[in-house]
Scaffold this motif. Sequence first.
Motif, short mmCIF file in Angstrom:
data_model
loop_
_atom_site.label_atom_id
_atom_site.label_comp_id
_atom_site.label_asym_id
_atom_site.label_seq_id
_atom_site.Cartn_x
_atom_site.Cartn_y
_atom_site.Cartn_z
N SER A 403 44.34 -5.09 26.17
CA SER A 403 45.64 -5.56 26.75
C SER A 403 46.32 -3.35 26.63
CB SER A 403 46.29 -5.93 25.92
OG SER A 403 46.50 -5.91 25.01
N ARG A 409 46.38 -9.18 29.93
CA ARG A 409 45.35 -8.85 29.02
C ARG A 409 44.61 -9.91 30.18
NH1 ARG A 409 49.45 -12.78 26.24
NH2 ARG A 409 49.93 -11.43 24.87
N VAL A 445 45.82 -14.40 30.61
CA VAL A 445 45.30 -13.45 30.22
C VAL A 445 45.04 -13.48 31.93
CG1 VAL A 445 43.23 -13.50 28.37
CG2 VAL A 445 42.92 -14.79 30.77
#
Length: 545
Positions: A403, A409, A445
């Motif tokens: 990240s 991320r 993510v």
Amino acid sequence: MRAREERRQRRAAVDEAAKYPLAPSSWPGTVLPAVVRGKSASVRSWCALALALVSSPSTGLVSVHVGQPEPNSEQERMLLAELQHQRDVGRRERAPRVPGDLAWEKHGLQPRWLGMETSDCAVAIEPGHFHNRGDAERDRFLAGAARRGELALVVAVIGDADGDELQRSLFSHYASVSLADMFTRVSGRRLPTGTRPEIAPDLSPADRDLAIRLLTRPPTAAWWALQLHGATTVRGDGFGGETHHPAQGTLEPILIDSLGAPVVAAWVSLAGDQRWYVLPDRVAWDNVLDWLMHKALPQYAPAVLRRTRSPHFVDPDLQTGDELSARAGLAELEERYTLDRTQFEQDLRVAEEKASPIRYGLLYGTGTELVEAVAAVLTAAGLSVIDLDAELGAPQSADLLASAPGSNRKLVEVKGAGGAAQENLVGYLQRHLDTWPQLRPDQPVDGGVLVVNHQHKLPPAERTAQVYTRPEFVAALTVSVVSSLQLFRWWRVRDWPAIRVAILGAEPSTVVAGPQPAPAQATSSEVSAAPTGRTRWWRKDRRGS
């Protein structure tokens, strides 16, 4: 019969004279040894001629006492046999330090070994007590220098690069050099491997030259922190208690460690008539001999070189101003070159130690080695990297979580393949993406990246540019795929933006990375945006490698 006896006595006289290779300063004219006095006039004349030839300064060689047996002599063979016996029974005795095959004459020097005359020697190397011998030769050397009013130069070695490990746990100072003063010694404590000394301040030209020469030793060379010590004695009859004898003279640092302790130094006697250089074990002896002839003797004992008419000595008192200026310029140039070379070599070693694991990991590594190399590259590019195997336990999720401030991320899965990468490797990353919400629901993510070291059994130049080449499979990809070879190329030229775009899909708004690539270096511009949703991420390698 008389002629035969006369020839025999002449040969005996020559052999006898060869045992007394004394300089004219020690034997005025052709004073004969007492053993041949009283012989016939013919024998005495032959002895005088032999002594004159042996002690003549016309050879131009400076005599150096070496405190060990003559190479290839019976004494040396006996010593080596004794050392082998000691090793066989588990004991370790110090072997001779000075190699027997040094080119002494090349350096303008003439060695005098144990058992030879030393009173006319200008320098002593490793004098003193060696396997119960050497004290007499050392004392005659020092007495001869004092009689001539010359500074006694001594080179002594401390430590044993191969034999200190056992003693390290037993003694804080496990190496020492005994000096001329029987109660004074220099002790040494071995320093950690990789110690890089620095030049001490305010050195004489000769000592500074020695420091520069010793800085060229290998990076793994052993060093000892030096300290001057006295001694405490106790009467043998048990009466009178202890008597402390403080250390005499001073220890002048030449090279120091990072804490300021000397690792190379010169011990100077109280009277100033002796100068003992204490060097670490495993020095380059040809370098030391060259320093003695061209630096130490000209500065500290020039009379020796004048007396022997050494061709290696340029007397500054006989040089013109232009000659002196040119020689000073050459000396300064050589010093700068040596210092610069030493610094560049050290910089290269540091750079190689840092780069080699990453280079090897990206190009040939698999498993943990490859994962660590990828993590190091992403970190260098300014990304925050978390080792998920260490945090969650393998194989709960992907290998890494990457990240950066201002970006989402990404899961990073790292795989290696000796041949062509199998298409099912993508499935590993996809399964980790599917299970991630259960593992870290508070850390969403935005997709993932598969990093593959494909065809790692081939040389890098022979590998395909892309990990996958089947058009139908490439068109169906929902994740980014990057070869570790391409990561290596970006890392090598410090193309941090290309790495960040390849991993995150876009350049983050705020990032702190390593140095940017130099304008003259080619950087990669083949990176396009990473996929969002069903959008395919692909790049065309314009360099075709």
